[in-house]
Write a protein that holds these residues in place. Sequence first.
Motif, PDB file in Angstrom:
ATOM      1  N   SER A   1      19.599  31.038  28.055  1.00 41.24           N
ATOM      2  CA  SER A   1      18.895  29.932  28.512  1.00 41.24           C
ATOM      3  C   SER A   1      18.966  29.040  27.335  1.00 41.24           C
ATOM      4  O   SER A   1      18.589  27.756  27.697  1.00 41.24           O
TER       5      SER A   1
ATOM      6  N   HIS B   1      21.872  26.899  27.566  1.00 40.99           N
ATOM      7  CA  HIS B   1      21.625  25.616  28.688  1.00 40.99           C
ATOM      8  C   HIS B   1      20.620  24.864  28.259  1.00 40.99           C
ATOM      9  O   HIS B   1      20.841  23.491  28.554  1.00 40.99           O
ATOM     10  N   LEU B   2      19.428  25.231  27.656  1.00 40.43           N
ATOM     11  CA  LEU B   2      18.428  24.190  27.366  1.00 40.43           C
ATOM     12  C   LEU B   2      19.184  22.986  26.464  1.00 40.43           C
ATOM     13  O   LEU B   2      18.987  21.733  26.561  1.00 40.43           O
TER      14      LEU B   2
ATOM     15  N   ASP C   1      22.239  22.205  25.946  1.00 36.43           N
ATOM     16  CA  ASP C   1      23.102  21.436  26.844  1.00 36.43           C
ATOM     17  C   ASP C   1      22.554  20.334  27.845  1.00 36.43           C
ATOM     18  O   ASP C   1      23.012  19.172  27.610  1.00 36.43           O
ATOM     19  N   SER C   2      21.479  20.720  28.267  1.00 38.90           N
ATOM     20  CA  SER C   2      21.009  19.758  29.159  1.00 38.90           C
ATOM     21  C   SER C   2      20.319  18.786  28.732  1.00 38.90           C
ATOM     22  O   SER C   2      20.266  17.523  28.867  1.00 38.90           O
TER      23      SER C   2
ATOM     24  N   ALA D   1      23.225  20.840  34.531  1.00 33.09           N
ATOM     25  CA  ALA D   1      23.044  21.529  33.435  1.00 33.09           C
ATOM     26  C   ALA D   1      21.368  22.010  33.558  1.00 33.09           C
ATOM     27  O   ALA D   1      21.058  22.958  33.000  1.00 33.09           O
ATOM     28  N   ASP D   2      20.959  20.952  33.833  1.00 38.85           N
ATOM     29  CA  ASP D   2      19.247  21.063  34.171  1.00 38.85           C
ATOM     30  C   ASP D   2      19.011  22.038  35.115  1.00 38.85           C
ATOM     31  O   ASP D   2      18.157  23.163  34.563  1.00 38.85           O
TER      32      ASP D   2
ATOM     33  N   MET E   1      19.805  25.375  33.411  1.00 37.65           N
ATOM     34  CA  MET E   1      18.725  25.822  32.455  1.00 37.65           C
ATOM     35  C   MET E   1      17.461  26.413  33.072  1.00 37.65           C
ATOM     36  O   MET E   1      16.976  27.596  32.447  1.00 37.65           O
TER      37      MET E   1
ATOM     38  N   SER F   1      18.245  30.001  34.395  1.00 39.97           N
ATOM     39  CA  SER F   1      18.523  31.099  33.335  1.00 39.97           C
ATOM     40  C   SER F   1      16.969  31.394  32.706  1.00 39.97           C
ATOM     41  O   SER F   1      16.558  32.557  32.395  1.00 39.97           O
ATOM     42  N   ALA F   2      16.127  30.312  32.667  1.00 38.75           N
ATOM     43  CA  ALA F   2      14.801  30.407  31.982  1.00 38.75           C
ATOM     44  C   ALA F   2      14.050  31.455  32.932  1.00 38.75           C
ATOM     45  O   ALA F   2      13.308  32.389  32.509  1.00 38.75           O
TER      46      ALA F   2
END
Lengths: 514, 253
Positions: A152, A155-156, A158-159, B51-52, B55, B58-59
Motif C-alpha cells: 500500500s 501505491h501511495l 505512485d499515486s 493508481a489512486d 492505493m 490496498s490500504a
Amino acid sequence: MTVLFICTNNRGKPNLMDMGSLMIKPIQRVMKYPLLLCELLNSTPASHPDHKALQDAFAAVKDINVNINELKRRKDLVLKYKKNDEEESLKEKFSRLNIHSISKKSKRVTSHLKILTGGEPQVKDQTFNKEEKLFRSLEKTVKFCVKNISFSHQHLQDSMLLAAQNITELQGILHNKDDEDNDYSKMLHNIGNPCEGFVDQLEKLVLTPLSALQALFSGPQKLIQKRYDKLLDYNGCLERSAGDELDLTKKDYEALNAQLVEELQVFNRTAMKIVMNCLHCFITLLRDTMSSAFQSYSTTVVPVPLSSSSICEVQNQVMEEFHNLNFVKEYSSATFIERKLSFEKKKPPESPRQTESQRSKLLSTYSTELLHQAKRKCNATQEFDIDLYEGELVAVVEQKDPFGSTSRWLVDTGILKGYVYSSFLKPYNPAKVQKDVAETSFCDDDFDNISLFTFYAVYAFQARSHQELSLQEYQRVRILQFSDLSGNKEWWLAEVKGQKGYVPANYLGKMTYA
Amino acid sequence: MSWIPFKIGQPKKQIVPKTVERDFEREYGKLQQLEDQTKKLQKDMKKSTDADVAMSKSAVKISSDLLSNPLCEQDPSFLAMVTALDTAMKRMDSFNQEKVNQIQKTVIEPLKKFSSVFPSLNMAVKRREQTLQDYKRLQSKVEKYEEKEKTGPILAKLHQAREELRPVKEDFEAKNKQLLEEMPKFYSSRIDYFEPSFESLIRAQVVYYTEMHKIFGDLTEQIDEPGLTDEQREKENEAKLSELRALSIVADD
C-alpha cells in the motif's frame, strides 16, 4: 599466575582444583544430599520426633534433583532439535533413515490419526494450546502486515507522484509564452513528491522490525512440531507399554512441553508489543505523509474556486464557442458520416449547382422537348464531360458527341456546356417537378454519398409534438439533417411523404443499396 | 511542396505568399502540439486515477486482513486498535473515491471533449491542402495554355481553364482566411477552457488531504497510549527483538 603460585607455595598445599573439578563440585554436593538424608532416615527409628521432618526433607531434596534433571533435559532437547533441522541436505536426511526412525515415524502417524478421530483418552495441555494459537495468529498477522503495508505504501507513492505530474502537465498546457502575467508556473513551485522522506522512515520503523520478527517465527515453529511428535509418541505408549519406555516418552514430552509453554508466553507477549509498536508507527507515518501533502497543495494559490456545476457551465460555454468556429461546423458532422463510411474520398472541385434562376433561363431559352432531367448524379469521366446532380435540368443541344456516338449528348446546364451519357437523362416533365424539387433539395447538404444510404424506421414511433414525425414500422424515410437545431445528434430531421419532423436516431436503421 | 513527383503540375508563379504560409504553419504547429499534450495528459490522468483507486484498495486490505485475523478475538486491545484503523481506512477509501469522481467530471471528461475538436481541425487543414493542390494544378494548366499560340481551340480551352480556376481559387482563399482567423482563437481559448479544470484538480487534492490529515490525526489520538515518539518505539522494538533472540526456543541467526 606467579602470584597464585606464590600463594599456594606459601600456604602449603591446600585443596588444589582445576576448573573442571571446581565446576563439578555443586553437582556432586546436590547429589550427595539425598544419599545423606537417606542414610539418616534409615538410621532414625520411626518413633523419633525428627522422623517426619526427615522424610519430608528427603522427599524435597529428591524433588529438587528431579527438577534439575528435567530442566536440563528440556534445554538439551531444545538444543538438539534446534541444531538438527538446520540445513540438511536430502542425502543427509536419507542417511538418517533406518529401521528405528521409520518405525518411530509410522507409530507417530497412527497416533496422529487416533487423535484426529478422537477415540481414546489423550494427553492435552490447554495452556499450551492457547499459546500455540496465539503464536500462529501472530505469525499470520506479521506476515500480512509486512506484505500489505509495503504494497500500500508503494501505491501511495505512485499515486501521489502521478498526481503531481499531472498538475505540472496541465499547467504546461496552460502555459503561455507570450503572456507572463497569466503564468501558472509561479503558483506552483514544487508539489514535488510529499512521500519521499517517508519511505525510509517506513523501512526503518515498521518494515525492518516486522521482517526481523517474521524470521524469528521459524525456530519455535520447528520445536512445536517436535513437541507434537513427542506427544504422539507418548500417546502411543500410553495404551500399549508401561514402565521404562512410557516413562521416557512421558519425560520427553513433558520437558519439551513445559519449556515451550514458558517461553512461548514470553515470545507471544513480546511479539505482540512489537506488532503494536509497528502499527502505531505506521499510522503516525501515514498521518505525517498526509499532512505534508496537505501543506504542499494548500500553499499553491488557487484563484476563486468554482463549484463543479459552474465549472461545467463555463466549459460548455467555451465548447459552444468552439462549435461556432467554422471549421468545426463544416467538418464535425462530416467526420460523423465519414466514420460510417470509413474511407475518405478526395473531393474534386465542385461545380456549382443549378440555381432556380438558371433553371428558369433554360426553360425560357429552350423548348420543352429539348429539356431533360438527370436521373441520377453523373460524374464527369471523359474530357468535356460535365457533372450533373440528380434532378438538374439540362437542355440537349446535340444528340451526338464529336466522335459520332449517339450515346453521349451535348447538354447545356445554364452555366456550362458539356457531354453526358444519354442514359442518364430522362425527358423533363414539368408536372413531376414539384415532387422532384423536394427531393433535390437534399443536395444542399455537403454529403457526397447521401444517396447511397436511406434509412428506415426499425420501430414505430409516435410523434408527441408537431415538431416530431410519426413513423410506421419499416417505413422508409429520407434524412434531411443528422442533428436537431441545438446540435443534438440523437434526433434527426426526417421526411416522409412530404412531411418533415424529428425522429429519434436510435429508431432508425440503415438501408444500403448499390 | 517538394514531395509532389510531377513538376509539370506546378505553377510558375508562387500563388501563396511565403509569409502567409509561414504563419499558417506556425499556428497549425502550435495546435498540433496542443493536441499531443492533451492526448498525453488524458492518458496520464487515467493512470493517476487508477493508481489512486489501487492505493485505497490496498490500504483497506491492510485493515480488513488484520480484522479477520483470529488474534482479534484473543486480544481485546488489539481488536480495538484494528477496528479504529479499519474505520479510518474505509473513510479514506470513500473520500478517495469522491476525489476520483470529482476529477473525472471536471478534468477527464472536459479533456475528452476538447480532444474531439481536433479531428475537425485536421480535416479542415487537409481540405485546405487539397484545395491548394487543385488550385496549383489548375493554375499551371492556365499558364500552360497562356504560353501556347493563341489559336481558336486553344483560346477556348484557355477560357474554360480560367473558368475552372476561378471558383477553386476563391474556395482556397476562403478556407485559408477562415483557418488563419480561427486557429489562434481556438488556441487562446484553451486557457479559458482549462483554467477551471486546473483549479478543480488542485482543489480536489486539497480537500482530500485535509480530510486525510484529520482522519489520521484523530486515529493517532484515539489509539495512542503514552504517546511514545518514533525513536522511543524504535528502541523498544530493538530491545524486544533482542529479548526474543535470547530465548532458547528461537533459532540462532
